[in-house]
Structure formats: structure tokens, C-alpha cells
Design a protein around this motif. Structure first.
Motif, PDB file in Angstrom:
ATOM      1  N   ASP A 190      26.161   6.651  37.834  1.00  0.00           N
ATOM      2  CA  ASP A 190      25.546   5.227  37.425  1.00  0.00           C
ATOM      3  C   ASP A 190      24.551   4.697  36.885  1.00  0.00           C
ATOM      4  O   ASP A 190      24.777   3.845  35.971  1.00  0.00           O
ATOM      5  CB  ASP A 190      25.703   4.705  39.294  1.00  0.00           C
ATOM      6  CG  ASP A 190      26.773   4.339  39.787  1.00  0.00           C
ATOM      7  OD1 ASP A 190      28.018   4.732  38.908  1.00  0.00           O
ATOM      8  OD2 ASP A 190      26.523   4.636  40.992  1.00  0.00           O
ATOM      9  N   SER A 191      23.614   5.251  36.499  1.00  0.00           N
ATOM     10  CA  SER A 191      22.766   5.707  35.858  1.00  0.00           C
ATOM     11  C   SER A 191      22.992   5.155  34.473  1.00  0.00           C
ATOM     12  O   SER A 191      22.211   4.629  33.511  1.00  0.00           O
ATOM     13  CB  SER A 191      21.200   6.118  36.085  1.00  0.00           C
ATOM     14  OG  SER A 191      21.231   6.095  37.724  1.00  0.00           O
ATOM     15  N   ARG A 216      30.872  10.325  36.935  1.00  0.00           N
ATOM     16  CA  ARG A 216      30.804  10.645  38.352  1.00  0.00           C
ATOM     17  C   ARG A 216      30.101   9.082  38.280  1.00  0.00           C
ATOM     18  O   ARG A 216      30.357   8.799  39.534  1.00  0.00           O
ATOM     19  CB  ARG A 216      29.155  11.399  38.674  1.00  0.00           C
ATOM     20  CG  ARG A 216      28.606  11.135  39.594  1.00  0.00           C
ATOM     21  CD  ARG A 216      27.276  12.238  40.213  1.00  0.00           C
ATOM     22  NE  ARG A 216      28.245  13.727  40.104  1.00  0.00           N
ATOM     23  CZ  ARG A 216      28.459  14.421  40.329  1.00  0.00           C
ATOM     24  NH1 ARG A 216      28.614  13.956  41.805  1.00  0.00           N
ATOM     25  NH2 ARG A 216      28.530  16.050  40.520  1.00  0.00           N
TER      26      ARG A 216
HETATM   27  P1  NAP Z   1      24.093  11.260  39.261  1.00  0.00           P
HETATM   28  O1  NAP Z   1      24.417  10.052  40.565  1.00  0.00           O
HETATM   29  O2  NAP Z   1      22.752  11.871  40.574  1.00  0.00           O
HETATM   30  O3  NAP Z   1      24.564  11.339  38.530  1.00  0.00           O
HETATM   31  C1  NAP Z   1      23.836  11.962  37.237  1.00  0.00           C
HETATM   32  C2  NAP Z   1      24.344  12.220  35.838  1.00  0.00           C
HETATM   33  O4  NAP Z   1      23.752  13.708  35.185  1.00  0.00           O
HETATM   34  C3  NAP Z   1      26.007  13.081  36.931  1.00  0.00           C
HETATM   35  O5  NAP Z   1      27.065  12.891  35.644  1.00  0.00           O
HETATM   36  C4  NAP Z   1      25.601  14.748  35.798  1.00  0.00           C
HETATM   37  O6  NAP Z   1      26.673  15.101  36.120  1.00  0.00           O
HETATM   38  C5  NAP Z   1      24.411  14.944  34.925  1.00  0.00           C
HETATM   39  N1  NAP Z   1      23.487  16.001  34.833  1.00  0.00           N
HETATM   40  C6  NAP Z   1      22.859  16.232  35.927  1.00  0.00           C
HETATM   41  N2  NAP Z   1      22.296  17.103  35.883  1.00  0.00           N
HETATM   42  C7  NAP Z   1      22.626  17.233  34.165  1.00  0.00           C
HETATM   43  C8  NAP Z   1      22.434  18.555  33.203  1.00  0.00           C
HETATM   44  N3  NAP Z   1      21.287  19.330  33.548  1.00  0.00           N
HETATM   45  N4  NAP Z   1      22.960  18.494  32.186  1.00  0.00           N
HETATM   46  C9  NAP Z   1      24.064  17.541  31.736  1.00  0.00           C
HETATM   47  N5  NAP Z   1      23.818  16.058  33.098  1.00  0.00           N
HETATM   48  C10 NAP Z   1      23.623  16.512  33.501  1.00  0.00           C
HETATM   49  O7  NAP Z   1      22.804  10.248  39.178  1.00  0.00           O
HETATM   50  P2  NAP Z   1      22.248   8.712  38.807  1.00  0.00           P
HETATM   51  O8  NAP Z   1      23.553   8.265  37.817  1.00  0.00           O
HETATM   52  O9  NAP Z   1      21.236   8.804  38.374  1.00  0.00           O
HETATM   53  O10 NAP Z   1      22.600   7.805  40.202  1.00  0.00           O
HETATM   54  C11 NAP Z   1      21.485   8.101  41.368  1.00  0.00           C
HETATM   55  C12 NAP Z   1      21.758   7.436  41.988  1.00  0.00           C
HETATM   56  O11 NAP Z   1      21.474   6.281  42.390  1.00  0.00           O
HETATM   57  C13 NAP Z   1      23.393   7.174  42.458  1.00  0.00           C
HETATM   58  O12 NAP Z   1      24.080   7.275  43.393  1.00  0.00           O
HETATM   59  C14 NAP Z   1      23.845   5.521  41.874  1.00  0.00           C
HETATM   60  O13 NAP Z   1      25.217   5.694  42.380  1.00  0.00           O
HETATM   61  C15 NAP Z   1      22.974   4.987  42.888  1.00  0.00           C
HETATM   62  N6  NAP Z   1      22.909   3.646  41.685  1.00  0.00           N
HETATM   63  C16 NAP Z   1      23.619   3.068  41.453  1.00  0.00           C
HETATM   64  C17 NAP Z   1      23.487   1.625  40.496  1.00  0.00           C
HETATM   65  C18 NAP Z   1      24.371   0.590  40.768  1.00  0.00           C
HETATM   66  O14 NAP Z   1      24.889   0.467  41.276  1.00  0.00           O
HETATM   67  N7  NAP Z   1      23.849  -0.594  39.976  1.00  0.00           N
HETATM   68  C19 NAP Z   1      23.002   2.674  39.320  1.00  0.00           C
HETATM   69  C20 NAP Z   1      22.110   3.028  39.176  1.00  0.00           C
HETATM   70  C21 NAP Z   1      22.420   3.852  39.945  1.00  0.00           C
HETATM   71  P3  NAP Z   1      27.580  15.821  36.669  1.00  0.00           P
HETATM   72  O15 NAP Z   1      28.648  14.742  36.867  1.00  0.00           O
HETATM   73  O16 NAP Z   1      28.850  16.414  35.738  1.00  0.00           O
HETATM   74  O17 NAP Z   1      27.309  15.886  38.153  1.00  0.00           O
END
Ligand code: NAP
Length: 349
Positions: A190-191, A216
Motif C-alpha cells: 500500500d505504501s 501486495r
Molecule cells: P508492506 O505491506 O510490508 O509492503 C512492503 C512491500 O515491499 C511488499 O510489496 C514487499 O514485496 C516489498 N519488499 C519488501 N522487502 C523487499 C525487498 N528487500 N526487495 C524488494 N521488495 C521488497 O509495507 P507497506 O506498504 O509500507 O505497508 C505497511 C502497512 O501499512 C500495511 O499494512 C499497509 O496496508 C498499511 N498502509 C496502508 C495505507 C492505506 O491504506 N492508505 C497506506 C500505506 C500503508 P512482497 O510483496 O513480495 O513481499
């Protein structure tokens, strides 16, 4: 004798908590973190994530303007000499942090430049062991140790931090260097979608680079990315190297394939990592309840209380959702008020 309140951390949450606690006569003691190579590499040096950024244009009260005269009177000359040159475009992250720190000190906050490496919250007063080997006691504790953005760990990524490589589109996306330029976002959550969508306001085009063939991100967010004509998804790709030079900063990226295709080089003025954050909670050793994602759990709605009475949390260490300087500062204020009220209710203050 035990301290009334110890604050751990040195970002906007910690300094705001200190300002409020000091003004409430709690005589706060802040552990701002140690200056070590280990902390530098981990992105956990004193003054936190803001100290790693450049201009801050969205912190209320700091419109574009020349702060030089004010800084010269507010900060000691040796601190001023260490700060990056200040141009007339509002405040920078490092300056904002130095000003908050100084503001807290002006009200009598004591600051120790060490990490807290271990705590014993089963005993009261709470016991905190610092990296100087000493143990400190406190009646209340505010944890404001923040979170650190995850990076891939590439040398080229490190080289261009603040010169085109960032982990915060909201902080840096509107900078002139990114205007009408192609940009790259790494990540598929999502980020990453949120950052990419935000960056389309400024960029000529945004490439989203994801290591798999499926996002994701939640369905609605994923659809938003796919429908946006300015976003191009590059599946099964990982960032191999950030390209650039000392003069211009980032000029492009080289992407490797995870499915055996040839490497791909793209022109880009910026690379935004959106591969998650890691909250700085290791020293707590599980003594305070964490969320499934490892952040400190606020146990009462609209309060900064944690699972342990007398331990409060503020800023990014307890917030994976807003993650802004101003929201961290706000929750730091709340933590100081919560701590003061708790100490008063217990008859300690
Ligand atoms: P996340 O959901 O953990 O996603 C991280 C992404 O980075 C994943 O797609 C992952 O790939 C990728 N990734 C991680 N390590 C990597 C690496 N070493 N090399 C390449 N790609 C890598 O983190 P997030 O997006 O920061 O979100 C964190 C939480 O906040 C989530 O629960 C999210 O729903 C929430 N959030 C919500 C909103 C909203 O609703 N507006 C906005 C921002 C965040 P894979 O998919 O292959 O694992």
C-alpha cells in the motif's frame, strides 16, 4: 533518586514530550541515542529520521523564508557550524530537530547522548540501562524511539541518499529535482502505491518496481495504481543499482529480473523505497505489548498509554499509519500530558 520521567528518543515526538514535561516541572531526562557507526548504518542516530531529510515544507509554522538570523541567536555556534548551509526555502529536517532539541533544553531538559540498551519494567521505579553502562531509575517512561525506513542495502542507494534516493515521497516528492521527471518507486505494498500515486502530481512518469507479478497492496489501492496513466508497473524486477553522478545525483536505475530476463536501465531523477519500516523496539525485549507489525500498541483510544502502567509511547514507534513529523510531535505532547496525569494520580507528582 528516581527520575520522574525518562524520555527515550530524539525525534519530534521525544522533543515535544520533553518540552511539555519540562514545563510541567517533571524535570525530564532524555536519552537521545548514541553517536556510533552502528547507529549511523542502521539509520538510528540522534535526531531521528528527520535528520536524514532535507527541506521540510509541511511542518506548520515554518513557511519558506530565511531563518539565518533566528538560528544564529537560537543555536550555539558549534551546532550551527555543523548544520548544512541554510538556504531561504523554509526549514530543513536537521535544523528543525536542532531547534526542537534546543527548545526542550531551554526549559531545563537534561540530555544524555547514549542509547537505552535494556529495560526492566517489571520493577518500579523502572530500571533503564544505558550504553554508558549506567542504570537509571524512573517513575514514568515515554518511549519515542521512532522507526527506520527499510532500504535494500545497496552502496549506490547509500551514495545518493538525499540526492535523489528517498524513502518518503510525502517528505521529499515536491522537491524541485523531481518535478516533471521520471521517478521510480520500489515496493508492491500500500505504501508503494500511495507513494507512486502521490508522486504522479509532480513526476512526468512513475515506474513501480515490484519483485513479484502481483501487488501486495489492497485491491482498491492496486486498482488505483493500475488505472493511473502516469504509473507504469514493472513486474518481476528488483533494483540492482542506482545510477548517477556527484553533480546531478540520481540519473537512473538498473533493474535486474527475477525471472531470467535481461537487465533493464531506465532514466529517472529519483528512487523512492517503499519496502516497509522497522520500529525501534528491540531494547524493550517484549516487555511492552506490540502490534502484529511490531509497533508499540496504544492500549486506550486517543491516549498514549501502553500495556504497562507508567510507560507511554509516542511517535512512529507506535504509529505505522501517519508517520509525519507533526503527528509525532502531537503524540509527544499527548504522552507528556498522559505521563503527568498518571504521576499525579499516583501521588508521585
Ligand atoms: P508492506 O505491506 O510490508 O509492503 C512492503 C512491500 O515491499 C511488499 O510489496 C514487499 O514485496 C516489498 N519488499 C519488501 N522487502 C523487499 C525487498 N528487500 N526487495 C524488494 N521488495 C521488497 O509495507 P507497506 O506498504 O509500507 O505497508 C505497511 C502497512 O501499512 C500495511 O499494512 C499497509 O496496508 C498499511 N498502509 C496502508 C495505507 C492505506 O491504506 N492508505 C497506506 C500505506 C500503508 P512482497 O510483496 O513480495 O513481499
Amino acid at each position: 533518586m528516581a527520575e520522574k520521567v525518562i524520555i527515550i528518543g530524539s525525534g519530534p515526538a521525544a522533543w515535544t514530550a520533553a518540552i511539555y514535561a519540562a514545563r510541567a516541572a517533571l524535570e525530564p531526562l532524555v536519552f537521545e541515542g548514541a553517536i556510533t557507526e552502528e547507529n549511523r548504518l542502521a539509520g538510528t542516530l540522534p535526531l531521528g529520521q528527520l535528520a536524514l531529510t532535507t527541506e521540510v515544507e509541511n511542518y506548520p509554522g515554518f513557511p519558506a523564508g530565511d531563518l539565518r538570523g533566528y538560528l544564529e541567536t537560537a543555536l550555539p555556534p558549534e551546532t550551527l557550524a555543523m548544520l548544512p548551509p541554510h538556504e531561504a526555502h523554509g526549514v530543513t529536517g536537521p535544523i528543525l530537530m536542532e531547534l526542537m532539541r534546543q527548545q526542550a533544553k531551554n526549559f531545563g531538559t537534561r540530555v544524555i547522548t547514549e542509547d537505552i540498551v535494556e529495560v526492566d519494567f517489571q520493577r518500579h521505579p523502572f530500571q533503564l540501562r544505558a550504553s554508558d553502562g549506567k542504570t537509571y531509575e524512573s517513575l514514568a517512561v515515554i518511549v519515542a524511539t521512532g522507526a527506520r525506513a527499510n532500504y535494500l542495502g545497496l552502496p549506490s542507494e547509500e551514495r545518493f541518499k538525499n540526492r535523489g534516493v528517498s524513502a518518503c515521497a510525502v517528505c521529499d516528492g515536491a522537491l524541485p529535482r523531481f518535478r516533471n521527471q521520471p521517478l521510480v518507486v520500489v515496493g508492491g505494498g500500500d505504501s508503494a502505491v500511495e507513494e507512486a500515486t502521490y508522486l504522479t502530481k509532480f513526476a512526468s512518469k512513475v515506474y513501480m518496481v515490484h519483485r513479484r507479478d502481483q501487488l501486495r497492496a489492497s485491491k482498491i489501492m492496486a486498482e488505483r495504481a493500475m488505472k493511473n496513466p502516469k504509473i507504469e508497473l514493472l513486474w518481476n524486477r528488483v533494483l540492482e543499482e542506482v545510477l548517477g553522478d556527484d553533480q546531478r545525483g540520481v540519473t537512473g536505475v538498473r533493474l535486474a529480473s527475477t525471472v531470467g530476463q535481461a537487465p533493464l536501465e531506465l532514466e529517472a531523477a529519483g528512487v523512492f523505497l517503499a519496502i516497509g519500516h522497522t520500529p525501534n523496539t528491540k531494547f524493550l525485549q517484549g516487555q511492552v505489548e506490540l502490534t502484529e507489525k511490531g509497533y508499540i500498541r496504544w492500549t486506550t483510544p486517543f491516549r498514549t498509554h501502553t500495556s504497562l502502567e507508567g510507560v507511554f509511547a509516542a511517535g512512529d514507534v507506535a504509529d505505522d499509519y501517519y508517520r509525519q513529523a507533526v503527528t509525532a510531535a502531537g503524540s509527544g505532547c499527548m504522552a507528556a500530558l498522559d505521563a503527568e496525569r498518571w504521576l499525579a494520580a499516583k501521588g508521585f507528582h
